[in-house]
Scaffold this active site. Structure first.
Site, short mmCIF file in Angstrom:
data_model
loop_
_atom_site.label_atom_id
_atom_site.label_comp_id
_atom_site.label_asym_id
_atom_site.label_seq_id
_atom_site.Cartn_x
_atom_site.Cartn_y
_atom_site.Cartn_z
N ASP A 77 0.87 -1.17 0.00
CA ASP A 77 0.00 0.00 0.00
C ASP A 77 0.91 1.23 0.00
O ASP A 77 2.11 1.13 0.26
CB ASP A 77 -0.89 -0.04 1.25
CG ASP A 77 -1.72 1.20 1.40
OD1 ASP A 77 -2.36 1.63 0.44
OD2 ASP A 77 -1.72 1.76 2.52
N ASP B 11 -0.21 5.17 0.98
CA ASP B 11 -0.50 6.09 2.09
C ASP B 11 -0.60 5.33 3.40
O ASP B 11 -1.38 4.38 3.52
CB ASP B 11 -1.82 6.83 1.83
CG ASP B 11 -1.77 7.67 0.57
OD1 ASP B 11 -1.08 8.70 0.58
OD2 ASP B 11 -2.43 7.29 -0.42
N ASP C 216 -1.58 -0.65 6.02
CA ASP C 216 -1.86 -0.14 7.36
C ASP C 216 -3.33 -0.21 7.74
O ASP C 216 -3.69 0.24 8.84
CB ASP C 216 -1.39 1.31 7.47
CG ASP C 216 -2.24 2.25 6.63
OD1 ASP C 216 -2.32 2.04 5.40
OD2 ASP C 216 -2.83 3.19 7.20
#
Length: 236
Positions: free
Chosen positions: A11, A13, A182
């Site tokens: 991922d 961001d 995240d």
């Protein structure tokens, strides 16, 4: 062994970069443009993860897509994207230890393929990775507008697995793929594809990881190499 990892998909961001300030500033600039009250950064940060359109809709108070004036939403989204395009690197940084961790992983496993799959629009994603020199690690970088669906739909991840198989000259399976992110969006993307997952507790949405139950956790990028090594060579 068959379960050895052959593909890492990151991922962006909250995983590779901390972009929260620039995203929050761009959202509030959009709200000001529309004559609406600005929002606290912590509130906006909680809206990140499902792509630009959903971020803007949530900021407008429309998390379920109930605003029927699509022209209004389109105006807001267009302003946001134009503003963010200019300001995406004002305050954004690579998380400490990211580059060192990826270099360690690459040194330990030179044939391990790596890519980026984000719900951020693809052009800003690629521009940011190029700016920070992250693009040299990845054979591909797909964004939220690269396909007809976004994460947690597995289409993007399946596409990367197919492309990685072509590059490797052998079939790479979902079980040999690790999604690193995240938020629950990333963990669910992996699960929907049959891949494994590594949750990053330092990112933008670590509070969502517990319910999603990733296969492993990392409290910092520095913990990635050890976590990945343990997944590549699980105990007998």
């Amino acid at each position: 062994m068959a379960s050895t990892l052959k593909l890492l998909v990151f991922d962006l961001d909250g995983t590779l970069i901390d972009s929260s300030v620039d995203l929050c500033n761009s959202v509030n600039a959009t709200l000001e443009h529309l004559g609406k009250p600005t929002l606290p950064p912590a509130v906006i940060a909680s809206y990140i993860g499902d792509g630009a359109s959903m971020l803007v809709r949530r900021a407008l108070g429309d998390p379920e897509g109930d605003i029927h004036d699509e022209q209004y939403v389109t105006e807001a989204l267009t302003f946001f994207l134009n503003y963010y395009r200019v300001h995406k690197l004002d305050f954004t940084t690579v998380y400490p230890g990211v580059i060192e961790a990826i270099e360690t992983i690459r040194a330990a496993s030179p044939n391990l393929l790596m890519a980026v799959l984000t719900n951020k629009p693809v052009n800003p994603s690629r521009d940011i990775c190029a700016h920070f020199g992250l693009n040299r690690f990845f054979f591909q970088n797909y964004g939220g507008n690269s396909f007809h669906t976004k994460k947690p739909d597995p289409h993007g991840l399946k596409t990367l697995i197919a492309e990685a198989s072509t590059l490797a000259g052998e079939t790479i399976t979902a079980a040999q793929t690790l999604m690193i992110g995240d938020s629950d969006v990333d963990i669910l993307t992996a699960r929907n594809c049959g891949a494994r997952s590594l949750g990053c507790t330092f990112g933008l949405a670590p509070h969502t990881l517990a319910a999603a139950q990733p296969d492993a956790l990392a409290d910092s990028p520095a913990a990635w190499p050890k976590a990945i090594a343990s997944l590549m060579h699980p105990p007998a």
